[in-house]
Design an enzyme around this catalytic site. Structure first.
Site, PDB file in Angstrom:
ATOM      1  N   THR A 181     -13.232 -51.319 -13.995  1.00 63.04           N
ATOM      2  CA  THR A 181     -14.574 -50.881 -13.621  1.00 63.04           C
ATOM      3  C   THR A 181     -14.592 -49.375 -13.359  1.00 63.04           C
ATOM      4  O   THR A 181     -15.470 -48.658 -13.829  1.00 63.04           O
ATOM      5  CB  THR A 181     -15.070 -51.666 -12.392  1.00 63.04           C
ATOM      6  OG1 THR A 181     -14.971 -53.063 -12.676  1.00 63.04           O
ATOM      7  CG2 THR A 181     -16.508 -51.332 -12.070  1.00 63.04           C
TER       8      THR A 181
ATOM      9  N   LYS B 260      -8.127 -42.260   7.981  1.00 61.07           N
ATOM     10  CA  LYS B 260      -8.348 -41.673   9.292  1.00 61.07           C
ATOM     11  C   LYS B 260      -9.434 -42.394  10.083  1.00 61.07           C
ATOM     12  O   LYS B 260      -9.829 -41.948  11.141  1.00 61.07           O
ATOM     13  CB  LYS B 260      -8.717 -40.202   9.138  1.00 61.07           C
ATOM     14  CG  LYS B 260      -7.649 -39.351   8.475  1.00 61.07           C
ATOM     15  CD  LYS B 260      -8.049 -37.896   8.448  1.00 61.07           C
ATOM     16  CE  LYS B 260      -7.115 -37.070   7.586  1.00 61.07           C
ATOM     17  NZ  LYS B 260      -7.719 -35.772   7.238  1.00 61.07           N
TER      18      LYS B 260
ATOM     19  N   ARG C 101     -17.755 -49.427  -4.836  1.00 56.98           N
ATOM     20  CA  ARG C 101     -17.219 -50.784  -4.721  1.00 56.98           C
ATOM     21  C   ARG C 101     -16.693 -50.942  -3.307  1.00 56.98           C
ATOM     22  O   ARG C 101     -15.961 -50.083  -2.808  1.00 56.98           O
ATOM     23  CB  ARG C 101     -16.088 -51.003  -5.727  1.00 56.98           C
ATOM     24  CG  ARG C 101     -15.275 -52.275  -5.418  1.00 56.98           C
ATOM     25  CD  ARG C 101     -14.405 -52.716  -6.534  1.00 56.98           C
ATOM     26  NE  ARG C 101     -15.199 -53.202  -7.662  1.00 56.98           N
ATOM     27  CZ  ARG C 101     -14.695 -53.839  -8.712  1.00 56.98           C
ATOM     28  NH1 ARG C 101     -13.390 -54.062  -8.781  1.00 56.98           N
ATOM     29  NH2 ARG C 101     -15.475 -54.245  -9.689  1.00 56.98           N
TER      30      ARG C 101
END
Lengths: 308, 308, 308
Positions: free
Chosen positions: C59, C86, C108
């Protein structure tokens, strides 16, 4: 006017004229990112390598976007996919890159001084994108650009920097830059997070946030490194937040027109409360926008471009 | 003249004419990387996929820079971010890439023969960027280009390759190439690192570095794979270094004009001492520069380009 | 005609006219990827960010190739190299990206609804490249494009979707799309993998593959998520394969002209036998080719392009 330097390693060695040149050039590049076609051919055929030994979204992305909007070819190298795995020295990696004829190498490294070593060895321009706890000059430049554009000036302003001053390259670069530009800088943080000789840098030092931000025009909150420091240096995040968070209670001690900055990524609810981060006085996202422009300016100036 | 091949899988199957064509074309591309604007439109609208199943800085970066300087679109896929995680077969990954219509797929894989499988299945050109202990043809081509340009010829030269010959795709590809081009190749390494039938390849084999480099015109030191081999094959790195390192003591056994090569990354102080690696006889960084040119030449020739 | 939307978040909210607009536009872009020079200047100076919080080869690569063939600047951010490490929130990461003025953010994310949050907050166009078990609209669009081009129509066709329907965003998006376009959809899978109220979506539900594929014109096999589900939901892969694999035994229950689809990556020998995956009725690789065209169409339409 041109920037008569091969490299950008730190704010400490820049003159006021050089800082102004970078900020002026960056302002002229701001507009490119708002066009329908966000691209100028300035750096076509130049190669910019982003060599990141520490993870980063915003800084790497900012440099990559800056390079692409100037039509440069950009190459990303991060430790997770690099031959660092194979134990090659930084110097050998750098000499190898040099042999491939890039024009600029942007380096982030956990060791203070790493960019300086490269600058001394390579014929290419080196940009320090953060070296250990030493300097993060592009961050300070974008911070100064943001202050100047919001307040119309830097000289004479009161700037409070709050957090782990001792371990912050952002604080160090900003103290150098803001002081040069004539601002009054004060810092606040737990005693273990304040360098002993900070006042020699012309900075006022406090152990209470309330004192530092009183009458401040700008408050710059630092990210607390939750992943490493709090176990040893400070009792707990909750205690840190209780004493050093910027929030609705203490912000009124500052000037009415105070503006709030943060280099990101933020720990919401630790060093800054969400309503302050997202409030009307926050200019945190302006910093990010200006970051692309400052990096475009540096890529342009270090490849020989000048400001009319 | 054109390269009448769809793929570059190994040096073993190349003719002397083909090797010369690649080297001549690479030499003509060397100049592009020294221009003010390091870019030619040759591969505009072509897509080059770098499919790396093993980590690599220099080879991937070299291919990426080569592609970009020819104006190709370059796409990087590395195992750490790929659906290899999801257990798809190499063949399915390759067939999927094929369906997206790239022009060239550059593959590095730990399994010998992986590029050959792809070459047989896909209509795209495949370039082997290293397959297990089998071949690393672009490395051998850049090595031959470097030797030819430094010595003016390959034929008749004495080349000593030192290290883990048995597990080195660099050694294998160079032995094929250098022998074809008329050089005399000798190898040296611990007995466990020398293939038994190496002499059938027309190579002299020694178990002492001193014997191999005596009168050599070129010494090619191999990287010792500290991460895997030393536990089982060889007592210790220190012992390896004692017997097979190239250093100030033994280098005088070679010809006065001997040149030193290493495919990188180097283990300084193990297979090569720092003063040799950085000394006047080292052409290690020329190899890197020529690597970009060789890869530009291959991308150009495999997409149908010809040499006048 | 233009797509009067800022974002593409799901198939559920698209009209039949909108789906047809995307498919028609995609068909007109198919040809670009077969040219000698696979590049049009349509999106020059636009910035497309691929923000992937889950690993993906196909994708991400498909979007990157689509962007580059339209001359957009493409920026990849994946969790492994990002400041997600982080602990920054998704919203802060997104607001930061917004401040850098990209044109489109492709996201995504493992959390259903993540793209919708971004769409509501950011002025940029958001494309959902898969959100949890919710939707994967570009997959459904490329599937519908493939069906339409192979069968000449979608309306009236019988489509069987087999596998873990309950946890599949591919299934959900296809059920929405195919139903809107007038196809008859049936699903099959173990009872634990079928949503309880699936029939409210106008879908026939079976617990035996044989019933679902009987007389089907299209069979869409889903990938079984071997890495997470089988321990808890289903006794074993072998048992799953025994009852729900598409293979030589059961395929003859379908129509003679049945076509076989799979969104990939495939588990060969689990949900589909290799001879079926590679057989004459498989249109799995057409899906991949059409995927690039569908993504080019969406990048084009969401930046204001129209279909004549």
């Amino acid at each position: 006017m041109k920037l008569n330097r091969k490299d950008l390693l730190g704010i400490q060695e820049l003159s006021v004229e050089e800082i102004n040149l970078v900020l002026d050039t960056a302002e002229s590049f701001l507009e490119v990112s708002t066009r329908e076609i966000k691209k100028v051919p300035t750096l076509r055929g130049k190669t910019v390598v982003n060599l990141f030994y520490e993870p980063s979204t915003r800084t790497r992305t900012s440099f990559e976007i800056a390079g692409k909007r100037l039509s440069a070819d950009t190459i990303n190298i991060s430790t997770s996919t690099s031959s660092v795995v194979k134990g090659e020295t930084l110097i050998d990696t750098a000499k190898n890159l040099e042999a491939m004829n890039p024009d600029i190498i942007v380096i982030r490294h956990s060791a203070a001084g790493a960019p300086h070593i490269l600058a001394g060895l390579l014929r290419q321009s080196i940009i320090n994108a953060g070296d250990g706890a030493h300097e993060h000059p592009t961050q300070a430049l974008l911070d100064m650009m943001t202050i100047r554009s919001k307040k119309g000036r830097i000289a004479g302003l009161h700037v409070a920097i709050v957090g782990d001053i001792a371990h912050s390259r952002v604080a160090r670069s900003n103290i150098h830059g803001l002081s040069k530009m004539g601002a009054h800088v004060s810092v606040a943080g737990p005693a273990t997070m304040i360098p002993r000789d900070i006042e020699k840098m012309g900075v006022r030092s406090y152990t209470r946030i309330e004192e530092a931000i009183r009458d401040a025009d700008i408050i710059m909150m630092l990210r607390i490194q939750t992943e490493r420091e709090c176990q040893s240096i400070f009792p707990s995040l909750r205690e840190y937040a209780q004493f050093f968070s910027l929030n609705r209670r203490n912000i009124d001690l500052a000037s009415k027109e105070v503006l709030i900055m943060h280099p990101g990524p933020m720990n919401r609810g630790v060093e800054i409360s969400p309503d302050i981060a997202d409030g009307p006085r926050s200019i945190i996202l302006d910093q990010v926008t200006n970051g692309v422009a400052v990096r475009m300016a540096l890529l342009y100036l270090l490849t020989g471009g000048g400001n009319p």
